[in-house]
Write a protein that holds these residues in place. Structure first.
Motif, PDB file in Angstrom:
ATOM      1  N   MET A  66      52.245 140.605   3.284  1.00 47.61           N
ATOM      2  CA  MET A  66      53.751 140.431   3.157  1.00 47.61           C
ATOM      3  C   MET A  66      54.265 139.071   3.373  1.00 47.61           C
ATOM      4  SD  MET A  66      56.624 142.574   5.352  1.00 47.61           S
ATOM      5  CE  MET A  66      57.426 141.857   6.495  1.00 47.61           C
ATOM      6  N   ALA A  67      53.569 138.301   4.212  1.00 46.06           N
ATOM      7  CA  ALA A  67      54.110 136.915   4.643  1.00 46.06           C
ATOM      8  C   ALA A  67      53.754 136.079   3.304  1.00 46.06           C
ATOM      9  CB  ALA A  67      53.378 136.453   5.947  1.00 46.06           C
ATOM     10  N   GLU A  68      52.624 136.217   2.737  1.00 40.66           N
ATOM     11  CA  GLU A  68      52.187 135.430   1.701  1.00 40.66           C
ATOM     12  C   GLU A  68      53.019 135.800   0.392  1.00 40.66           C
ATOM     13  OE1 GLU A  68      48.094 134.920   0.826  1.00 40.66           O
ATOM     14  OE2 GLU A  68      48.409 135.055  -1.126  1.00 40.66           O
ATOM     15  N   GLU A  69      53.444 136.995   0.250  1.00 40.17           N
ATOM     16  CA  GLU A  69      54.187 137.224  -1.010  1.00 40.17           C
ATOM     17  C   GLU A  69      55.634 136.559  -0.672  1.00 40.17           C
ATOM     18  OE1 GLU A  69      54.182 141.674  -2.057  1.00 40.17           O
ATOM     19  OE2 GLU A  69      56.251 141.058  -2.576  1.00 40.17           O
ATOM     20  N   ALA A  70      56.138 136.752   0.601  1.00 40.67           N
ATOM     21  CA  ALA A  70      57.429 136.095   0.979  1.00 40.67           C
ATOM     22  C   ALA A  70      57.652 134.563   0.507  1.00 40.67           C
ATOM     23  CB  ALA A  70      57.951 136.453   2.372  1.00 40.67           C
ATOM     24  N   ILE A  71      56.394 134.040   0.868  1.00 44.42           N
ATOM     25  CA  ILE A  71      56.491 132.536   0.578  1.00 44.42           C
ATOM     26  C   ILE A  71      56.530 132.096  -0.762  1.00 44.42           C
ATOM     27  CG2 ILE A  71      55.005 130.428   1.188  1.00 44.42           C
ATOM     28  CD1 ILE A  71      54.337 131.619   3.908  1.00 44.42           C
TER      29      ILE A  71
ATOM     30  N   GLN B  34      62.503 129.256  11.193  1.00 46.89           N
ATOM     31  CA  GLN B  34      63.898 129.606  10.600  1.00 46.89           C
ATOM     32  C   GLN B  34      63.449 131.072   9.390  1.00 46.89           C
ATOM     33  OE1 GLN B  34      66.458 126.779   9.426  1.00 46.89           O
ATOM     34  NE2 GLN B  34      68.031 128.141   8.686  1.00 46.89           N
ATOM     35  N   PHE B  35      62.742 130.601   8.569  1.00 46.95           N
ATOM     36  CA  PHE B  35      61.995 131.314   7.446  1.00 46.95           C
ATOM     37  C   PHE B  35      61.533 132.603   8.111  1.00 46.95           C
ATOM     38  CE2 PHE B  35      59.134 132.823   4.301  1.00 46.95           C
ATOM     39  CZ  PHE B  35      59.790 132.711   3.092  1.00 46.95           C
ATOM     40  N   ALA B  36      60.720 132.661   8.977  1.00 42.06           N
ATOM     41  CA  ALA B  36      60.046 133.785   9.753  1.00 42.06           C
ATOM     42  C   ALA B  36      61.190 134.611  10.228  1.00 42.06           C
ATOM     43  CB  ALA B  36      59.100 133.384  10.689  1.00 42.06           C
ATOM     44  N   SER B  37      62.146 133.914  11.160  1.00 40.29           N
ATOM     45  CA  SER B  37      63.044 134.757  12.041  1.00 40.29           C
ATOM     46  C   SER B  37      64.089 135.615  10.863  1.00 40.29           C
ATOM     47  CB  SER B  37      63.834 134.184  13.040  1.00 40.29           C
ATOM     48  OG  SER B  37      64.552 132.879  12.432  1.00 40.29           O
ATOM     49  N   GLU B  38      64.417 134.678   9.811  1.00 42.09           N
ATOM     50  CA  GLU B  38      65.549 135.480   8.994  1.00 42.09           C
ATOM     51  C   GLU B  38      64.690 136.675   8.415  1.00 42.09           C
ATOM     52  OE1 GLU B  38      67.526 131.138   7.414  1.00 42.09           O
ATOM     53  OE2 GLU B  38      66.333 132.169   6.112  1.00 42.09           O
ATOM     54  N   ARG B  39      63.519 136.663   8.030  1.00 40.60           N
ATOM     55  CA  ARG B  39      62.703 137.728   7.486  1.00 40.60           C
ATOM     56  C   ARG B  39      62.058 138.700   8.315  1.00 40.60           C
ATOM     57  NH1 ARG B  39      63.196 133.674   4.677  1.00 40.60           N
ATOM     58  NH2 ARG B  39      63.812 134.052   2.571  1.00 40.60           N
TER      59      ARG B  39
ATOM     60  N   ASP C  56      56.700 137.557  11.994  1.00 40.99           N
ATOM     61  CA  ASP C  56      56.036 136.919  13.133  1.00 40.99           C
ATOM     62  C   ASP C  56      55.698 135.435  12.578  1.00 40.99           C
ATOM     63  OD1 ASP C  56      54.982 136.102  15.576  1.00 40.99           O
ATOM     64  OD2 ASP C  56      52.813 136.711  14.976  1.00 40.99           O
ATOM     65  N   HIS C  57      56.414 134.413  13.381  1.00 45.19           N
ATOM     66  CA  HIS C  57      55.981 133.092  12.921  1.00 45.19           C
ATOM     67  C   HIS C  57      54.512 132.812  12.776  1.00 45.19           C
ATOM     68  CE1 HIS C  57      56.215 128.457  13.247  1.00 45.19           C
ATOM     69  NE2 HIS C  57      56.760 128.830  12.180  1.00 45.19           N
ATOM     70  N   ASN C  58      53.813 133.056  13.565  1.00 46.25           N
ATOM     71  CA  ASN C  58      52.422 133.019  13.766  1.00 46.25           C
ATOM     72  C   ASN C  58      51.522 133.391  12.452  1.00 46.25           C
ATOM     73  OD1 ASN C  58      51.844 131.790  16.198  1.00 46.25           O
ATOM     74  ND2 ASN C  58      52.054 133.726  17.234  1.00 46.25           N
ATOM     75  N   GLU C  59      52.152 134.419  12.063  1.00 52.30           N
ATOM     76  CA  GLU C  59      51.531 135.098  10.740  1.00 52.30           C
ATOM     77  C   GLU C  59      51.931 134.217   9.685  1.00 52.30           C
ATOM     78  OE1 GLU C  59      52.632 139.026  10.088  1.00 52.30           O
ATOM     79  OE2 GLU C  59      51.891 139.055   8.050  1.00 52.30           O
ATOM     80  N   ILE C  60      53.294 133.731   9.610  1.00 51.26           N
ATOM     81  CA  ILE C  60      53.619 132.732   8.560  1.00 51.26           C
ATOM     82  C   ILE C  60      52.858 131.541   8.324  1.00 51.26           C
ATOM     83  CG2 ILE C  60      55.402 130.900   7.769  1.00 51.26           C
ATOM     84  CD1 ILE C  60      56.396 133.948   6.895  1.00 51.26           C
ATOM     85  N   VAL C  61      52.471 130.787   9.852  1.00 53.97           N
ATOM     86  CA  VAL C  61      51.794 129.785  10.045  1.00 53.97           C
ATOM     87  C   VAL C  61      50.382 129.966   9.149  1.00 53.97           C
ATOM     88  CG1 VAL C  61      50.658 128.072  11.532  1.00 53.97           C
ATOM     89  CG2 VAL C  61      53.119 128.829  11.585  1.00 53.97           C
TER      90      VAL C  61
END
Ligand code: PHE
Length: 453
Positions: free
Chosen positions: A1-6, A21-26, A29-34
């Motif tokens: 989901m994080a990958e698709e979002a990015i 910001q990107f993580a909290s708007e969606r 979890d920021h760790n997952e985004i990282v």
């Protein structure tokens, strides 16, 4: 989901300026985004740049106030409209909070600290401290004056926040392509292989550590023995020829030509080439003489020595064949003392059974010097075998055609509780050494044992 979002966000031509910001708007979890950013960056789907920010986090005390309200507000609310005595008020608050609450409430001019009564000065108050703490907890930015005040009350501490800014990379694609690791039969049949993208080889990857692989026990013992010889100052003899002539294997060692060991039942003779090409002729003559009619105080064997017998090629039956070559060579130069050893394979035409093979390894040592005696031999043997952990030795008279005296070596086996034969030894006969040309006062002490034992 994080990958698709990015990836889909980038597809629309946007850039991510702040992964946090990107993580909290969606609500991701920021760790997952990282993690996803790092992986996409590794495959160059995206270019990512580090961003660092000083942020503030609540201390335990800060967290408590964010939940329950600041102590000064708690104090204010605990004061009834008619006022209250200090003692009564104190009972309503936690002891640690009370002092702080009084100080803050007074500073804010919320309460009147009379001699008898404590009373409200204002009708109602706002809990700014709690509000600010909640904002920080949510990651919102607050003014620097407020930060200073909260920091001064040790309700917040700084923390470095790490994130990324992200844009399309050289390999960008809206969806990650599955790279193929194996080419299958199906790939070929369907023709799909033409379109497939293959995972690149990682040439620097380390292979799996090998689970097995050990030195052969014989090689280990061989190495141990070689080290012992080298420590004792012995030089290794060149043993790199399995094929030897009967001359060096037997005749040079004063072994008569009718000796049973020279029978094909005990020795492998070669069919091709069946005979040796050359031998040192003058030495051959001296060997013939000593066999036939003796010399140097010996009567010899008194028989017709035959050159054809000496010429026959064989697989060496002992490494003493190498010793005889080496001693002959030594005798061709002005004499100097030597200590030689060898560890190599020998062959005997024996019936193979549980404890016998037609080939095995011999270990041989020899010392060549002036004036050596049997005591020197016994001494060297004690030194040598003690280095192998055999400290109790016994010697028994024996017979070898080329040594006199000869001794079998026995060692006491603590496990078996008995004496075990471990080797054979002796002093090379003058009938062997003198025809070679070694000086009269030079003796050679020697011993041999089997590696397999
Ligand atoms: N050559 C002997 C054997 O084959 C061993 C030996 C070597 C004996 C040197 C004496 C001296 O058993």
């Amino acid at each position: 989901m994080a990958e698709e979002a990015i990836l889909s966000y980038l597809e629309k031509g946007h850039e991510i300026s702040d992964s946090g910001q990107f993580a909290s708007e969606r609500g991701i979890d920021h760790n997952e985004i990282v993690n996803v950013i790092k992986s996409l960056h590794g495959f160059r789907y995206v270019d990512a740049e580090d961003i660092k920010r000083e942020t503030w986090v609540l201390t335990d005390e800060g967290k408590a106030y964010a939940a329950k309200g600041s102590p000064e507000v708690q104090l204010f609310l605990a004061i009834p409209p008619e006022g209250i005595s200090k003692e009564e008020l104190q009972k309503k608050l936690e002891p640690t909070a009370f002092k702080i609450a009084c100080a803050q409430a007074a500073k804010n001019k919320w309460v009147e600290m009379g001699k008898q009564l404590i009373s409200r000065k204002v009708e109602k108050v706002e809990d700014r401290v709690k509000d600010l703490l909640l904002k920080i907890q949510e990651g919102q930015v607050i003014g620097s004056e407020d930060i200073k005040a909260l920091k001064g009350r040790k309700l917040i501490v700084p923390q470095t926040w790490k994130g990324y800014s992200v844009k399309k990379g050289p390999n960008y694609a809206p969806r990650r392509k599955k790279v193929v690791t194996d080419l299958t039969r199906d790939n070929f049949q369907s023709g799909e292989w033409k379109e497939l993208e293959f995972k690149e080889y990682n040439y620097t990857a380390k292979g799996q550590p090998l689970e097995g692989g050990h030195l052969h026990p014989l090689l280990k013992v061989r190495y141990q023995l070689k080290k012992i010889f080298l420590c004792m100052g012995f030089e290794e003899m060149p043993t790199n020829n399995f094929v030897e002539s009967s001359f060096w294997n037997f005749d040079a060692l004063f072994q008569p030509q009718q000796h049973p060991a020279r029978d094909s039942h005990d020795t492998f003779f070669l069919q091709a080439p069946s005979t040796t090409k050359e031998l040192p002729e003058d030495y051959v003559q001296r060997v013939k003489d000593i066999h036939e009619s003796g010399g140097y105080g010996s009567r010899g064997y008194v028989y017709d020595w035959k050159r054809e017998e000496a010429n026959k090629n064989l697989l060496r039956t002992h490494t003493t064949a190498v010793s005889s070559r080496m001693l002959y060579q030594l005798a061709q130069k002005p004499f100097s003392p030597k200590k030689y050893f060898s560890i190599d394979r020998v062959f005997r035409n024996e019936a193979v059974d549980r404890t016998h093979l037609a080939e095995f390894h011999q270990i041989e040592g020899l010392v060549c010097d002036r004036g050596l005696t049997l005591c020197d031999l016994i001494g060297v043997l004690h030194d040598f075998f003690s280095r192998l952990g055999m400290n109790k030795l016994k010697f028994k008279p024996a017979y070898n055609p080329y040594t006199e005296p000869s001794m079998e070596i026995f060692s006491y086996h603590e496990g078996f509780k008995k004496w075990v034969e471990v080797g054979n030894s002796g002093m090379f006969r003058p009938e062997m050494l003198r025809p070679m040309g070694l000086p009269e006062d030079v003796q050679v002490i020697a011993w041999g044992l089997s590696l397999e034992r």
